[in-house]
Design an enzyme around this catalytic site. Sequence first.
Site, PDB file in Angstrom:
ATOM      1  CD  GLU A   1      -2.776  -1.552   1.748  1.00  0.00           C
ATOM      2  OE1 GLU A   1      -1.922  -2.389   2.099  1.00  0.00           O
ATOM      3  OE2 GLU A   1      -3.984  -1.583   2.052  1.00  0.00           O
TER       4      GLU A   1
ATOM      5  CG  ASP B   1     -10.787   4.102 -21.937  1.00  0.00           C
ATOM      6  OD1 ASP B   1      -9.772   3.431 -22.193  1.00  0.00           O
ATOM      7  OD2 ASP B   1     -11.822   3.606 -21.439  1.00  0.00           O
TER       8      ASP B   1
END
Length: 432
Positions: free
Chosen positions: A54, A198
């Site tokens: 993380e 995208d």
Amino acid sequence: MVTPLEKYDPQIYELIKQENVRQSGSLRLIPSENYVSKAVMLATGSCLTNKYSEGYPGKRYYEGQQVTDLIETVAIERAKKIFKAEHANVQPYSGSIANLAAYNALAEPGDTIMGLRLSSGGHITHGSKGSITSKIFNSENYPVDPESGMLDYDAIETFAVKVKPQIIISGYTAYPRMIDFKRFGEIAEKTGAYHISDIAHIAGLVASGLHPNPVPYADIVSTTTHKTLRGPRGGMLLCKKEHADRVDRAVFPGQQGGPHMHTITAVAVALAEADTIEFIEYAKQIVKNAKRLAEKLMEYGFKLVSDGTDTHLILIDLRNKGVSGKKVAKALDRARIVTNFNTLPDDPASPMNPNGLRLGTSAITTRGMKEEQMDQIALFIHTIVENIDNESVIEKVNREVLLLCSQFPVPDHFILPGEKVVHPLSNAEKRE
Ligand code: DSN
């Protein structure tokens, strides 16, 4: 296949083997699929799957990041290099998550996002009705021109002036033509919107210089890593430095916990592969193959949306053939030709049984197929459509497809050791 798997889980081992046989013994024409290299496959299956990381390199919440920091930094630097981007985030688990993070980075809940309509070739996460993106944000969709099947930039500009979006989305999932990203950048600037692009489908073509790169004209570029780019299943965001912090925070902790380090490792490998002359040659052949397949299909009387393609993708409008996309896709699948049924711009039929069929040439190009094989594939598709209810013709095409697959095996460096696939039928055919 890895022997311990056979020993410890024979049931799953057997199923993986069956899928391997299916993938090597069929013409995989779904434009979002490909075959990854052995190196990418090995990285995906490496010990990096065991690690939690993380945070970002140098700023993690767990210890033991001596290696992961280096790997993620390599992946980021390679992504920045091949897409000429100021910043890259390689942590999104997928394209859908990457898109949502891009919106969350630049908009607040309730703001308007404006993408291409799903039936015109937009992606579910570009604000379509069933997607969380249309629940968090107000979604306005622009169509393609129903006559030409092409983007109408003037109409898009007029629509943007009207709906005043916070975000304009360019880049699509079933649009066969080149996209004018510069024009989208201008429309966004004129209307005070952010521009998100995208490029999931065309990323490999963009990386090879075969399609214009939106990076100079978009605030954020979102992509998957596994379609024309030929990496592992994953997502990625590229952006200008000014948006870097917002993008990174939107991904973690905004939407994700621990990144999938085994995927990031494999993304790094795929990006190195994409930065080679061989990959550029591969990408050129993808487009040549798609153009040839499109031409031949039109010679057989198939109507194509936009009358052709500039990319890896072809969208057939089957209405003049009097048979639905689903029926054709199912018959083709029985003949080992794997496609997907797809809506068409302004298709009156339901998305579960639309009139379109979507094809792509990335995976068959990885197998080394060229123009001559596109001619064969067009004939196979024509034969099936003309004999849609004739199982003996379908069976005959099935055997011909198997023979073609055996002549173009998935290259050795795309198969793990011990995975050589033998097709009993193809050997029999070869002897005839
Ligand atoms: N489902 C992918 C495609 O096939 O285009 C996009 O997410």
